[in-house]
Design a protein around this motif. Structure first.
Motif, PDB file in Angstrom:
ATOM      1  N   ARG A  57      50.727  39.259  38.581  1.00 16.35           N
ATOM      2  CA  ARG A  57      49.464  38.940  38.919  1.00 16.35           C
ATOM      3  C   ARG A  57      48.657  40.128  39.376  1.00 16.35           C
ATOM      4  NH1 ARG A  57      49.697  36.401  45.047  1.00 16.35           N
ATOM      5  NH2 ARG A  57      51.193  37.939  45.946  1.00 16.35           N
ATOM      6  N   VAL A  58      47.757  40.316  39.494  1.00 14.77           N
ATOM      7  CA  VAL A  58      46.762  41.482  39.674  1.00 14.77           C
ATOM      8  C   VAL A  58      45.877  41.244  40.641  1.00 14.77           C
ATOM      9  CG1 VAL A  58      45.147  43.251  38.765  1.00 14.77           C
ATOM     10  CG2 VAL A  58      46.876  42.474  37.426  1.00 14.77           C
ATOM     11  N   PRO A  59      45.816  42.275  41.741  1.00 17.66           N
ATOM     12  CA  PRO A  59      44.751  42.013  42.776  1.00 17.66           C
ATOM     13  C   PRO A  59      43.411  42.545  42.153  1.00 17.66           C
ATOM     14  CG  PRO A  59      46.094  44.070  43.288  1.00 17.66           C
ATOM     15  CD  PRO A  59      46.581  43.332  42.031  1.00 17.66           C
ATOM     16  N   ALA A  60      42.695  41.877  41.392  1.00 15.80           N
ATOM     17  CA  ALA A  60      41.560  42.129  40.550  1.00 15.80           C
ATOM     18  C   ALA A  60      40.491  42.977  41.402  1.00 15.80           C
ATOM     19  CB  ALA A  60      41.228  41.121  39.816  1.00 15.80           C
ATOM     20  N   ARG A  61      40.075  41.816  42.412  1.00 19.19           N
ATOM     21  CA  ARG A  61      39.094  42.307  43.401  1.00 19.19           C
ATOM     22  C   ARG A  61      39.404  43.475  44.162  1.00 19.19           C
ATOM     23  NH1 ARG A  61      35.366  39.581  42.331  1.00 19.19           N
ATOM     24  NH2 ARG A  61      35.080  37.594  43.805  1.00 19.19           N
ATOM     25  N   ARG A  62      40.333  43.338  44.634  1.00 18.68           N
ATOM     26  CA  ARG A  62      40.831  44.617  45.643  1.00 18.68           C
ATOM     27  C   ARG A  62      40.712  45.802  44.596  1.00 18.68           C
ATOM     28  NH1 ARG A  62      42.817  46.392  49.839  1.00 18.68           N
ATOM     29  NH2 ARG A  62      44.605  48.234  49.922  1.00 18.68           N
TER      30      ARG A  62
ATOM     31  N   ARG B 186      49.482  27.087  57.423  1.00 19.61           N
ATOM     32  CA  ARG B 186      49.001  28.592  56.568  1.00 19.61           C
ATOM     33  C   ARG B 186      48.425  29.516  57.816  1.00 19.61           C
ATOM     34  NH1 ARG B 186      44.772  27.943  53.023  1.00 19.61           N
ATOM     35  NH2 ARG B 186      45.028  30.366  52.831  1.00 19.61           N
TER      36      ARG B 186
ATOM     37  N   ASP C 188      35.756  37.798  53.787  1.00 20.42           N
ATOM     38  CA  ASP C 188      36.976  38.063  52.846  1.00 20.42           C
ATOM     39  C   ASP C 188      37.327  36.859  51.995  1.00 20.42           C
ATOM     40  OD1 ASP C 188      38.356  39.848  50.805  1.00 20.42           O
ATOM     41  OD2 ASP C 188      39.938  39.647  51.797  1.00 20.42           O
ATOM     42  N   ALA C 189      37.286  36.850  50.752  1.00 18.68           N
ATOM     43  CA  ALA C 189      38.116  35.809  49.680  1.00 18.68           C
ATOM     44  C   ALA C 189      37.320  34.602  50.182  1.00 18.68           C
ATOM     45  CB  ALA C 189      39.434  35.546  49.936  1.00 18.68           C
TER      46      ALA C 189
ATOM     47  N   ASP D 268      42.947  32.968  46.077  1.00 11.38           N
ATOM     48  CA  ASP D 268      42.480  33.728  47.136  1.00 11.38           C
ATOM     49  C   ASP D 268      42.983  35.296  47.211  1.00 11.38           C
ATOM     50  OD1 ASP D 268      41.286  31.507  48.316  1.00 11.38           O
ATOM     51  OD2 ASP D 268      42.433  31.165  49.848  1.00 11.38           O
ATOM     52  N   TRP D 269      44.300  35.400  46.668  1.00 12.46           N
ATOM     53  CA  TRP D 269      44.887  36.724  46.760  1.00 12.46           C
ATOM     54  C   TRP D 269      44.172  37.683  45.706  1.00 12.46           C
ATOM     55  CZ3 TRP D 269      47.857  39.822  43.272  1.00 12.46           C
ATOM     56  CH2 TRP D 269      48.343  40.869  43.948  1.00 12.46           C
ATOM     57  N   GLU D 270      43.976  36.979  44.355  1.00 10.57           N
ATOM     58  CA  GLU D 270      42.946  38.037  43.437  1.00 10.57           C
ATOM     59  C   GLU D 270      41.766  38.062  43.771  1.00 10.57           C
ATOM     60  OE1 GLU D 270      45.267  36.375  39.248  1.00 10.57           O
ATOM     61  OE2 GLU D 270      44.254  34.814  40.422  1.00 10.57           O
TER      62      GLU D 270
ATOM     63  N   SER E 144      40.631  38.588  46.957  1.00 14.40           N
ATOM     64  CA  SER E 144      40.459  39.286  48.343  1.00 14.40           C
ATOM     65  C   SER E 144      40.570  40.774  48.339  1.00 14.40           C
ATOM     66  CB  SER E 144      41.716  38.760  49.205  1.00 14.40           C
ATOM     67  OG  SER E 144      41.860  39.816  50.237  1.00 14.40           O
TER      68      SER E 144
END
Lengths: 462, 168
Positions: free
Chosen positions: A186-191, A360, A402-403, B4-6, B8
């Motif tokens: 998986r890729v932290p695309a936004r970040r 959570r 965020d998010a 949410d992770w992608e 953020s």
């Protein structure tokens, strides 16, 4: 605070973010040989700024890039469009926040050019960023990421370039830990697109333009300390209410101190690196106000701290400041380049909630409304932990977004011990060890830095 | 839709290093496809060993900073490499070290000796020590961070780098 407003939809936000998401997906695959679906996403992205002064350049950049003929100027135009979209999202979110807090904000002033840029280093940074964009997150490898190191090393000693250098350093360390990109599940695309676009904009000559700063004389009443850190840098930001000596109304300000660090200096060691450079950290630790005279204050509300222009004042309880001074304090206009949802960090005070823990996260529930609490942002090198927040009845925090949602980052909480209020601050260890656990962490950090300094003394100067 | 992770801006990608004592092994990193670092000599305070183990084939190398080969690293891992693995597990956690080196162990949270034993069992070959100079210069670069001045000008980009309570 009108917490109900924080849960309501913000007009246009989803559309702006959808366009950003389209662009971020393109960067994941890379711009070297864009596939048809990447070309379509670029066109969708360019459409989103069609009604703005950027339209012509971004449209051309999207076309050329989709045809695998994009150059540095095109990538810069795409980064600018993404920055503008998130800037508008920021403005809408901040307006909502100001409405919820009842906060007034000063109007933006015109910028003047900054000091002459180091053009060669900026060009080297842009060149690396273009290579990165061509490879895409799925195409990164050790050699490509390592090319950032000489640029960062050359930039770090120059205070004018510290901002870009620190960004590139943290970003490239993260990429290095994620190599090879082809193996990422998986890729932290936004970040990563955020970090890429910010670096691309900061690497443009002229990015340092800002409105001329003023000076501040008066009393500074601290609210709390926000800590930031990546492997090789740390920053502490004190949020405070500034009460000017000339009687012009109270204002919200920040004072920052940052330092590069080896990645083995962590936890309490971070406070040790920062402490000697800002007497304010010790004052916050002791719960005191400070008196400042003629200290530089930027149009964005940042004090450029100078110990010579500050002296420690009388005791000042952060919760008294939050209850009495914070509600009427006005905020500064946000600097144009800092307009991004992730940069929102507005000090607020909340009480009268019930803390509820789900599997959570922690939420503060107010008469039918809920505010998520970001306990993960509380530094581990301090006495405040999620359990204390869950047992609290009043909280000073930073509202962030965020998010897709607003969240509250606790800076300090008030709990009841035998019916008496007790305040616990996230940054309580900033000024020095306050209890046994802190003293132990301090000792370990002192030893670590001593070993490194001893090694540096032997090896660096040969 | 992004998760949410992608989606953020402050998604946590790399867990922070954990504190450890630095006297024996002042520098450890997972970089360039290797576990590599610098180990203090037990006998000479002015000498350090530059040690490394490659991911995948576990080819190992150990030499002093003056490029003299380590006497212990002929047939298999020397004590310096053993210390390097131990400290890497302290700093990054066993899971991350094992994943980076591509070591399969039965343990859910592999300890340093699990990782070292699994690598030794494959009979790794001695690698070339050409990387030593590069590792040593990375160590010097790491030390040089202590020499850089602090600043009180704000770094707005650090908003993207919050601390995290999650451990490595």
């Amino acid at each position: 605070m009108r917490t109900d407003l924080l849960a309501e939809p913000v007009a246009g936000l989803d559309e702006a973010l959808a366009a950003v998401t389209a662009f971020d997906g393109v960067l994941t695959g890379g711009l070297l040989r864009p596939r048809p679906e990447q070309g379509a996403a670029l066109a969708e992205f360019a459409d989103s700024v069609a009604g703005t002064p950027l339209a012509v350049r971004v449209c051309e950049a999207a076309d050329k890039t989709a045809a695998a003929a994009g150059g540095e100027d095109h990538f810069a135009a795409l980064a600018a469009a993404r920055t503008a979209l998130l800037g508008s999202a920021h403005d809408a979110l901040l307006a909502r926040l100001d409405e919820a807090t009842g906060r007034t904000r000063s109007a933006a002033e015109a910028a003047v050019p900054g000091p002459p840029p180091a053009v060669n280093l900026l060009a080297a940074a842009r060149s690396w960023l273009c290579d990165l964009a061509r490879a895409g997150w799925q195409g990164i490898d050790h050699d490509l990421v390592a090319d950032a190191a000489p640029v960062v090393t050359a930039m770090l000693p120059d205070p004018e370039l510290r901002r870009l250098a620190t960004l590139l350093d943290g970003f490239s360390a993260e990429l290095a830990a994620s190599c090879p990109g082809a193996a990422l599940d998986r890729v932290p695309a936004r970040r990563w697109a955020d970090l890429w676009a910010r670096a691309m904009i900061l690497a443009q000559p002229g990015a340092s333009a800002a409105p001329p700063p003023g000076t501040a004389t008066g009393r500074l009443l601290p609210l709390g300390i926000d800590l930031h850190e990546h492997a090789t840098a740390a920053q502490a930001q004190v949020h405070a209410v500034f009460d000017p000596a000339d009687g012009s109304g109270a204002r919200l300000v920040r004072a920052s101190v940052s330092a590069p660090k080896p990645d083995t200096v962590v936890g309490a060691g971070v406070w040790q690196l920062l402490r000697p450079h800002m007497s304010l950290l010790a004052a916050v630790g002791e719960g005191r106000a400070m008196n400042i005279a003629d200290m530089t204050l930027t149009a964005g509300g940042d004090l450029l701290w100078d110990d010579a222009k500050a002296r420690t004042g009388e005791p000042a309880d952060a919760f008294a400041t939050a209850r009495v001074a914070l509600p009427t304090a006005s905020a500064a206009a946000v600097h144009p380049l800092d307009r991004h949802p992730a940069a929102i960090a507005e000090p607020v005070f909340v009480e009268g909630y019930t803390a509820e823990e789900t599997d959570r996260e922690l939420v503060f529930a107010f008469a039918g409304l809920r505010l998520a609490v970001d306990t993960d942002r509380i530094p581990a090198a301090g006495p405040l932990g999620p359990e204390t927040v869950a047992a609290s009845r009043a909280c000073i925090g930073l509202l962030r977004w965020d998010a897709g949602e607003f969240r509250l980052q606790p800076l300090a909480v008030e709990t009841a011990v035998r019916n008496k209020p007790v305040a616990v601050h996230a940054g309580a260890w900033a000024g020095g060890a306050a209890d046994k656990a802190a003293a132990k962490a301090e000792k370990a950090a002192t030893d670590a830095v001593a070993v490194l300094r001893e090694r540096a003394g032997k090896l660096l100067r040969k | 839709m992004l998760s949410d992770w992608e989606g953020s801006s402050t998604a946590r990608v790399v867990p922070p290093a954990r504190p450890r004592k630095l006297a024996k092994v002042p520098f450890v990193e997972l970089a360039d496809g290797r576990l590599q670092g610098v180990v203090s000599s037990g006998s000479d305070a002015g000498r350090v060993y530059v040690s490394s183990v490659a991911a995948g084939d576990y080819a190992f190398a150990c030499s002093t900073n003056n490029n003299r080969p380590c006497g212990g690293a002929r047939g298999s891992f020397c004590n310096h490499i053993g210390a390097l693995i131990t400290e890497a597990v302290l700093q990054y956690g066993g899971v991350r070290v094992a994943r980076y080196l591509r070591v399969e162990t039965a343990a859910v949270e592999p300890a340093a000796h699990d990782i070292a034993t699994a690598m030794r069992a494959t009979g790794p070959a001695k690698g070339d020590s050409k990387a030593a100079a590069q590792v040593f210069s990375r160590f010097l670069r790491h030390l040089a961070y202590l020499e850089l001045a602090a600043t009180t000008a704000p770094l707005p980009e650090m908003q993207w780098f919050p601390p995290t309570r999650a451990v490595a």
